[in-house]
Design an enzyme around this catalytic site. Structure first.
Site, PDB file in Angstrom:
ATOM      1  N   ASN A 150      30.083  45.349  36.442  1.00 27.21           N
ATOM      2  CA  ASN A 150      29.556  44.184  37.172  1.00 27.21           C
ATOM      3  C   ASN A 150      29.940  44.174  38.646  1.00 27.21           C
ATOM      4  OD1 ASN A 150      32.229  43.597  36.379  1.00 27.21           O
ATOM      5  ND2 ASN A 150      31.878  41.421  36.621  1.00 27.21           N
ATOM      6  N   GLU A 248      42.198  42.836  31.263  1.00 28.05           N
ATOM      7  CA  GLU A 248      41.460  41.751  31.923  1.00 28.05           C
ATOM      8  C   GLU A 248      40.113  41.671  31.238  1.00 28.05           C
ATOM      9  OE1 GLU A 248      42.783  39.872  34.178  1.00 28.05           O
ATOM     10  OE2 GLU A 248      44.609  41.026  34.444  1.00 28.05           O
ATOM     11  N   CYS A 282      32.926  37.849  35.777  1.00 29.84           N
ATOM     12  CA  CYS A 282      33.757  37.299  34.700  1.00 29.84           C
ATOM     13  C   CYS A 282      34.217  35.879  35.035  1.00 29.84           C
ATOM     14  CB  CYS A 282      34.952  38.201  34.459  1.00 29.84           C
ATOM     15  SG  CYS A 282      35.885  38.512  35.976  1.00 29.84           S
ATOM     16  N   GLU A 461      46.974  40.786  37.252  1.00 32.67           N
ATOM     17  CA  GLU A 461      46.819  41.724  38.359  1.00 32.67           C
ATOM     18  C   GLU A 461      47.008  40.948  39.657  1.00 32.67           C
ATOM     19  OE1 GLU A 461      42.964  43.480  37.656  1.00 32.67           O
ATOM     20  OE2 GLU A 461      43.816  44.886  36.216  1.00 32.67           O
TER      21      GLU A 461
END
Ligand code: NDP
Length: 480
Positions: A150, A248, A282, A461
């Protein structure tokens, strides 16, 4: 037809078996390049190259590592137009978005972690007059970085930059669906003088190269961004191997709109939050909860604004809404729209494939879709659709808003709109999400922890969290 190559030991090379997969332009449906279908033997070469490079890179000064990484970031900036064009062709996203967000952030990621590496320090703990402890933080060694389609170069660099800055050597796999900018990036690595073997990029499918990479015994840590089911599969397949994992994963993010918000500011941002990158971020807010007194006002203003979004050829500068990434993904989105209807949803706008004329006649376009009249527990509101589809739901009290927002297996991001300071703090404290935006969305400071709770992932992260993930702490205790 262009053949993408793997980047192993500082060189661009073909997959050893010579097998390739077709790469399709989502805006036109045409095959335009071939991607290596790499497998375990290609991985063996990459692991060998990484092993040879490991000690030298770990012992290169942080300043020198930072210099090479900054040169790489400069090269991304210098090639921004070319990279943005490649990203728009490969992914279907509008070229303006590719340039202003994806490519801009890719250079920023690398520059940020280059500098962060030079500022990274470890802790010390004094025990009165008995002893002192200090913590060494060494690179882990060979690490694996796997990224999705994405935000192809953006998320690819978000992982490899901290890994390299911390002194690790990396084997990275971009998504097979959007490999082009990672390929162009490997050429920039050569130009920037990144030593051979420090970064190795293998192209191919999840099963053929992703899975062997994840379970390779010499790869000691995996940083993965992708779907929740793939993340679960990786966690299972590495259990017992004691690797460090950063996962993630997916999201189904709530946007909560209170009646006291700044309406115009909220409206503009909530439209972006739902539909940027065709809803394929996301962090997109796909469940929108609106306090009942402004529900009708919101509904009509929101639908009007969504209908103004310009759908078109991703390569045209004024396009705001491009193609979905693949035919399979488009069909998945369309099937969710049918599901929403069967669950009693009312389509307020969109709800169908868009057929453009000319070059993009066979592209994978779906109109931004707004749905109302659905309960929170239906599949449409519980499963990640990851496309241009959002639902709107009214609420009456703060408590109800919180229950609706938290009524999901996911916990990645949230966006809350209110001018009541106490309410904002209360919501932020109680919402189950790794990221809370108050009166904004996607406002990112790269120093902050990034990641989700519940089924949205494990680990964080960003900033020092990423450098901590990519290093192995060792405590040294010295008695006075
Ligand atoms: P996938 O999970 O399908 O794929 C992600 C990456 O993993 C790809 O490179 C894929 O390769 C690879 N892969 C697939 N199977 C395996 C396997 N068994 N072992 C190792 N690697 C494998 O996700 P998508 O690419 O479809 O991306 C969309 C998802 O990513 C959404 O759920 C979205 O929410 C999530 N995402 C999460 C973010 C976050 O920060 N939390 C940010 C961005 C996206 P291949 O492409 O070849 O299949």
């Amino acid at each position: 037809m262009q053949r993408i190559k793997n980047y192993i030991d500082g060189e661009l090379i073909a997959p050893h078996l010579g097998d390739y997969i077709e790469n399709i332009i989502p805006a036109t449906g045409e095959v335009y390049s071939l991607i290596p279908d790499s497998d375990e033997d290609d991985l063996t070469l990459a692991v060998y190259a990484a092993e040879q490079a490991q000690d030298k890179w770990a012992n290169t000064s942080t300043e020198q590592r930072a210099k090479i990484l900054c040169d790489l970031a400069d090269l991304i900036d210098a090639n921004a137009d070319k990279l943005a064009l490649a990203e728009a062709i490969d992914n279907g996203k509008p070229i303006s978005l590719a340039k202003d967000v994806d490519i801009y952030r890719s250079a920023a990621n690398i520059r940020f972690f280059a500098h962060a590496g030079t500022q990274f320090s470890s802790e010390s703990h004094a025990m009165e007059d008995i002893a002192i402890n200090y913590t060494l933080r060494d690179p882990i060694g060979i690490v694996g970085c796997i990224s999705p389609w994405n935000l192809p170069l953006y998320l690819f660099t978000w992982k490899i930059a901290p890994a390299l800055a911390a002194g690790n050597v990396v084997i990275a796999k971009p998504s097979e669906i959007t490999p082009m900018t990672a390929y162009l990036f490997s050429k920039l690595c050569i130009q920037a003088g990144l030593p051979a073997g420090v970064l190795n990029i293998l192209h191919g499918t999840g099963p053929n190269i992703g899975a062997p990479l994840v379970s390779h015994p010499k790869i000691k840590a995996i940083s993965f961004t992708g779907g929740t089911s793939t993340g679960a599969h990786i966690a299972k397949s590495t259990s017992g191997m004691f690797k460090k994992l950063s996962l993630e994963l997916g999201g189904k993010n709530p946007t909560v709109v209170f009646a006291d918000c700044d309406f115009d500011d909220m409206l503009e941002t909530v439209v972006k939050a739902a539909f940027s990158n065709q809803g394929q971020i996301c962090l997109c807010g796909s469940r929108i909860y609106i306090e009942r007194p402004i529900y009708e006002q919101f509904k009509s203003a929101f639908v009007e604004k969504v209908e103004e979004i310009k759908i078109g050829d991703p390569l045209e500068k004024d396009t705001q809404h491009g193609a979905l990434v693949s035919e399979d993904h488009m069909n998945k989105i369309l099937s969710y729209i049918e599901l929403a209807k069967s669950e009693g949803g009312k389509i307020l706008t969109g709800g169908k494939q868009v057929h453009l004329e000319g070059r993009c006649a066979y592209g994978y376009f779906v109109a931004p879709t707004v749905i109302e009249n659905l309960g929170n527990n239906c599949r449409t509101n519980q499963e990640e659709i990851f496309g241009p589809v959002c639902t709107i739901i009214p609420f009456d009290t703060d408590q109800q808003a919180l229950e609706l927002a938290n009524g999901s297996q996911y916990g990645l991001a949230s966006s809350i709109w209110t001018n009541d300071l106490k309410r904002a703090h209360r919501m932020a404290k109680n919402i189950e999400a790794g990221i809370v935006w108050i009166n904004c969305w996607l406002l990112r400071d790269l120093r902050t922890p990034f990641g989700g709770t519940k089924s949205s992932g494990v680990g964080r992260e960003g900033g020092l969290e990423a450098l901590r993930f990519f290093t192995e702490p060792k405590n040294v205790c010295i008695k006075y």
